[in-house]
Design a protein around this motif. Structure first.
Motif, short mmCIF file in Angstrom:
data_model
loop_
_atom_site.label_atom_id
_atom_site.label_comp_id
_atom_site.label_asym_id
_atom_site.label_seq_id
_atom_site.Cartn_x
_atom_site.Cartn_y
_atom_site.Cartn_z
N GLU A 228 1.00 -1.43 -0.02
CA GLU A 228 0.15 -0.11 -0.04
C GLU A 228 1.22 1.20 -0.19
O GLU A 228 0.51 2.01 -0.73
N MET A 229 2.27 1.46 0.82
CA MET A 229 2.63 1.93 0.79
C MET A 229 3.60 2.18 -0.19
O MET A 229 3.40 3.92 -1.02
N ILE A 230 4.08 1.49 -0.94
CA ILE A 230 4.48 1.79 -2.68
C ILE A 230 3.62 2.05 -3.74
O ILE A 230 3.90 3.16 -4.19
N ARG A 231 2.01 1.64 -3.71
CA ARG A 231 1.15 2.53 -4.53
C ARG A 231 0.87 3.16 -4.39
O ARG A 231 0.81 4.58 -4.88
N ALA A 232 0.92 3.61 -3.28
CA ALA A 232 0.65 4.92 -3.33
C ALA A 232 1.11 5.94 -3.01
O ALA A 232 1.50 7.58 -3.36
N ALA A 233 2.58 5.55 -3.44
CA ALA A 233 4.02 7.16 -3.65
C ALA A 233 4.17 6.86 -5.28
O ALA A 233 5.29 6.94 -5.83
N GLY A 234 3.01 5.43 -6.00
CA GLY A 234 3.05 6.02 -7.10
C GLY A 234 4.17 5.07 -7.75
O GLY A 234 4.38 5.28 -9.35
N ARG A 235 4.46 3.50 -7.29
CA ARG A 235 6.03 3.10 -7.52
C ARG A 235 4.95 1.78 -8.33
O ARG A 235 4.12 1.07 -7.87
N SER A 236 5.23 0.69 -8.92
CA SER A 236 5.67 0.14 -9.53
C SER A 236 6.55 -1.28 -9.84
O SER A 236 6.97 -1.73 -10.73
N PRO A 237 7.16 -1.61 -8.70
CA PRO A 237 7.74 -2.08 -8.04
C PRO A 237 8.31 -3.51 -8.65
O PRO A 237 7.01 -4.41 -9.64
#
Length: 260
Positions: A228-237
């Motif tokens: 959730e944190m990564i998606r909220a930061a706009g990242r798609s790792p």
């Protein structure tokens, strides 16, 4: 969604069964299991070429490759940067997006911290490597083990606070953070929150009470919250699965030379 298998679990499986690692066999198993790709360990360009050929033959992608690099020594760093750049150059035509680089510790087996001079040299090396890789169309992704969490995680913070995503991104390996922070989930979540916008690759490895699990499940690390944190930061790792069969003799394993 791209999900790859990492090499580290396979190195453990083959080592524990006293067998020589067989990349072709591993690639076939991963392809049959439905993985999209494989994040292999590369030491030299020639080895990288063989890695790419084997994975391509099995129908697996090579969007990320892992490499160790000694960057805290000013005399050795230039050759290490050249080597990593050459690895990326070989793999780029096969679809390489991220070179996951782990700056090696002073000693793999002893808790010796890098001093400020060594950290400064390493930072310069990472910046130069990131620049060189960008010229090849590849992103540098910074990987850490448990050792970077010592001394208030100064090594990890110094690398990330003094670079940008244009130069270097972050490979989030939550399990190594958890172990390096003396089994603190707070440390994992705080770092994930702090640097979520830097994440380009996530290594996924779960445990319960510090013992690794064979399959992904609820456990010590809340990967849902991290996601959730990564998606909220706009990242798609890129996602790299590194589940390891439990080893009762080494529930807490220090970083080995080829560890990821």
């Amino acid at each position: 969604m791209y999900i790859a298998s990492g090499e580290y679990p396979w190195s453990q499986i083959y080592e524990r069964s006293d067998r020589k690692r067989n990349l072709a066999e591993i690639a076939t198993i991963c392809a049959d299991a439905g993985y999209d790709g494989f994040e292999g360990l590369a030491d030299q360009p020639e080895q990288t070429a063989e890695l790419v050929r084997t994975l391509t033959s099995a129908g697996l992608g090579t969007r990320s490759i892992y490499a160790n690099a000694l960057l805290h020594d000013r005399d050795q760093a230039p050759a290490e940067i050249d080597r990593c750049t050459a690895i990326a150059r070989v793999a780029k035509p096969a679809g390489l997006e991220c070179l996951v680089v782990n700056p090696v510790p002073v000693d793999w087996n002893k808790p010796i911290n890098k001093d400020d001079t060594q950290l400064s040299v390493q930072l310069e090396g990472m910046i130069e490597l990131g620049r060189r890789l960008r010229e090849e169309g590849v992103t540098l992704s910074y990987h850490t083990h448990d050792s970077e969490m010592r001394a208030a995680a100064r090594e990890l913070h110094h690398m990330l606070l003094n670079t940008s995503n244009e130069v270097m991104t972050w490979c989030l390996d939550a399990d190594w953070i958890y172990r390096g922070a003396e089994m603190s989930i707070h440390a994992v979540m705080d770092l994930a929150r702090l640097y979520a916008d830097r994440v380009s690759v996530v290594h996924i490895r779960q445990s319960q009470a510090g013992t690794w699990l064979t399959a992904a499940a609820d456990g010590d690390i809340s990967y849902g919250s991290i996601s959730e944190m990564i998606r909220a930061a706009g990242r798609s790792p890129l996602l790299v699965a590194e589940q390891i069969p439990p080893d009762p003799a080494a529930a807490y394993a220090g970083a080995a030379k080829d560890a990821e």
